[in-house]
Design a protein around this motif. Structure first.
Motif, mmCIF file in Angstrom:
data_model
loop_
_atom_site.group_PDB
_atom_site.id
_atom_site.type_symbol
_atom_site.label_atom_id
_atom_site.label_comp_id
_atom_site.label_asym_id
_atom_site.label_seq_id
_atom_site.Cartn_x
_atom_site.Cartn_y
_atom_site.Cartn_z
ATOM 1 N N GLY A 40 14.388 -57.252 54.818
ATOM 2 C CA GLY A 40 14.244 -56.389 53.303
ATOM 3 C C GLY A 40 12.253 -56.618 54.274
ATOM 4 N N GLY A 41 11.613 -56.526 53.172
ATOM 5 C CA GLY A 41 10.219 -56.575 52.729
ATOM 6 C C GLY A 41 10.101 -58.574 52.761
ATOM 7 N N PHE A 42 8.996 -58.242 53.869
ATOM 8 C CA PHE A 42 8.374 -59.581 54.339
ATOM 9 C C PHE A 42 7.229 -59.957 53.098
ATOM 10 N N MET A 43 7.114 -61.603 52.819
ATOM 11 C CA MET A 43 6.203 -62.917 52.327
ATOM 12 C C MET A 43 4.421 -62.134 52.590
ATOM 13 N N THR A 44 4.951 -61.429 54.380
ATOM 14 C CA THR A 44 2.771 -61.329 54.117
ATOM 15 C C THR A 44 2.705 -60.069 53.864
ATOM 16 N N PRO A 70 11.892 -60.902 48.643
ATOM 17 C CA PRO A 70 11.197 -61.540 50.288
ATOM 18 C C PRO A 70 11.739 -62.156 50.812
ATOM 19 N N VAL A 71 11.559 -61.774 52.419
ATOM 20 C CA VAL A 71 11.877 -62.982 53.734
ATOM 21 C C VAL A 71 10.408 -63.223 54.530
ATOM 22 N N ASP A 72 10.018 -64.703 54.496
ATOM 23 C CA ASP A 72 9.428 -65.125 54.953
ATOM 24 C C ASP A 72 9.783 -64.596 56.548
ATOM 25 N N PRO A 73 8.549 -64.494 57.133
ATOM 26 C CA PRO A 73 8.419 -64.298 58.954
ATOM 27 C C PRO A 73 8.979 -65.234 59.747
ATOM 28 N N GLY A 98 14.542 -62.729 51.383
ATOM 29 C CA GLY A 98 14.360 -64.394 50.592
ATOM 30 C C GLY A 98 15.425 -64.551 50.210
ATOM 31 N N GLY A 99 15.594 -65.588 49.220
ATOM 32 C CA GLY A 99 16.304 -66.198 48.337
ATOM 33 C C GLY A 99 16.361 -65.447 47.071
ATOM 34 N N GLU A 100 15.021 -65.356 46.112
ATOM 35 C CA GLU A 100 14.740 -64.841 45.128
ATOM 36 C C GLU A 100 14.763 -63.333 45.149
ATOM 37 N N LEU A 101 14.469 -63.129 44.059
ATOM 38 C CA LEU A 101 14.263 -61.527 43.850
ATOM 39 C C LEU A 101 12.611 -61.435 42.676
ATOM 40 N N PHE A 102 12.373 -60.614 43.251
ATOM 41 C CA PHE A 102 11.222 -60.370 42.153
ATOM 42 C C PHE A 102 10.595 -59.284 41.798
ATOM 43 N N THR A 103 9.327 -59.136 41.069
ATOM 44 C CA THR A 103 8.682 -58.640 40.961
ATOM 45 C C THR A 103 8.120 -58.160 41.350
ATOM 46 N N PHE A 177 8.919 -68.248 48.195
ATOM 47 C CA PHE A 177 7.349 -67.664 47.893
ATOM 48 C C PHE A 177 6.743 -68.217 47.548
ATOM 49 N N ARG A 178 7.181 -69.925 46.684
ATOM 50 C CA ARG A 178 5.428 -70.446 46.271
ATOM 51 C C ARG A 178 5.431 -70.875 47.165
ATOM 52 N N VAL A 179 5.832 -71.114 48.278
ATOM 53 C CA VAL A 179 5.630 -72.724 49.489
ATOM 54 C C VAL A 179 4.921 -71.524 50.430
ATOM 55 N N TRP A 180 5.782 -70.286 50.680
ATOM 56 C CA TRP A 180 4.916 -69.426 51.363
ATOM 57 C C TRP A 180 3.466 -69.293 51.398
#
Length: 194
Positions: A40-44, A70-73, A98-103, A177-180
């Motif tokens: 899906g959408g990348f964290m980047t 979002p998923v970490d590449p 990723g494991g977390e859902l966000f706006t 996402f916080r770690v990214w």
């Protein structure tokens, strides 16, 4: 006007999905053994916010209440390495999130906390502004149309979608996402932080 306000007729599969599936058909038709990763959408993608963050401390939000995971590449790479080095993945299709859902606003809040800077979220007013939020120097018409369609679909998805594929395959939770954000904090703080 939000991107979803424009009259857009949606195909059952959005344009970007059709483009990816067309390439998968080519690979399948070649007879080359393959495993298909469908992230899906990348964290980047948050790096697309850098120009407006540096310019004025804000992020343009084309999806409002829409939620995504979002998923970490780095997790995508780890799944790819696994598929390339272990038996049993040939012909499989893995949807990676990723494991977390966000706006977007929730992501911006986490980034703001991480870098120690207040960031404003501004909803885009037009489909063209939404496209510029990803491609400030413009996008080819087909890509601009696909982005407008994608943003409208994302805006409408207030529940969000995520899978457990990364966790199931890697035996650990997807990176947060916080770690990214922490790993890339200096990039968002800018040259003056170094």
């Amino acid at each position: 006007m939000h991107p979803s306000s424009a009259h857009v007729a949606f195909d059952p599969i959005p344009a970007m999905g059709r483009w990816h599936h067309a390439r998968e058909r080519i690979v399948r038709g070649s007879g080359v053994p393959a495993t298909f990763l469908r992230p899906g959408g990348f964290m980047t993608n948050a790096l697309d916010w850098l120009p407006t963050i540096r310019e004025g401390g804000y992020v343009l939000d084309p999806v409002g209440p829409g939620r995504h995971a979002p998923v970490d590449p780095a997790d995508i790479a780890a799944v790819a390495a696994l598929a390339l080095t272990e038996d049993g993945h040939q012909g499989r299709e893995y949807v990676l999130t990723g494991g977390e859902l966000f706006t977007v606003a929730e992501q911006v809040r986490i980034l703001s906390e991480t870098i120690g800077r207040d960031l404003e979220v501004r909803e885009t007013a037009t489909p063209a502004e939404a496209v510029r939020s990803r491609f400030p120097h413009g996008a080819p018409p087909a890509l601009a149309d696909a982005l407008t369609e994608g943003f409208a679909l994302m805006r409408a998805d207030t529940a969000g979608f995520r899978t457990d594929t990364v966790e199931r395959l890697l035996g650990r939770e997807p990176r947060a996402f916080r770690v990214w954000c922490a790993r890339h904090a200096d990039t968002f703080r800018g040259p003056e932080s170094g």
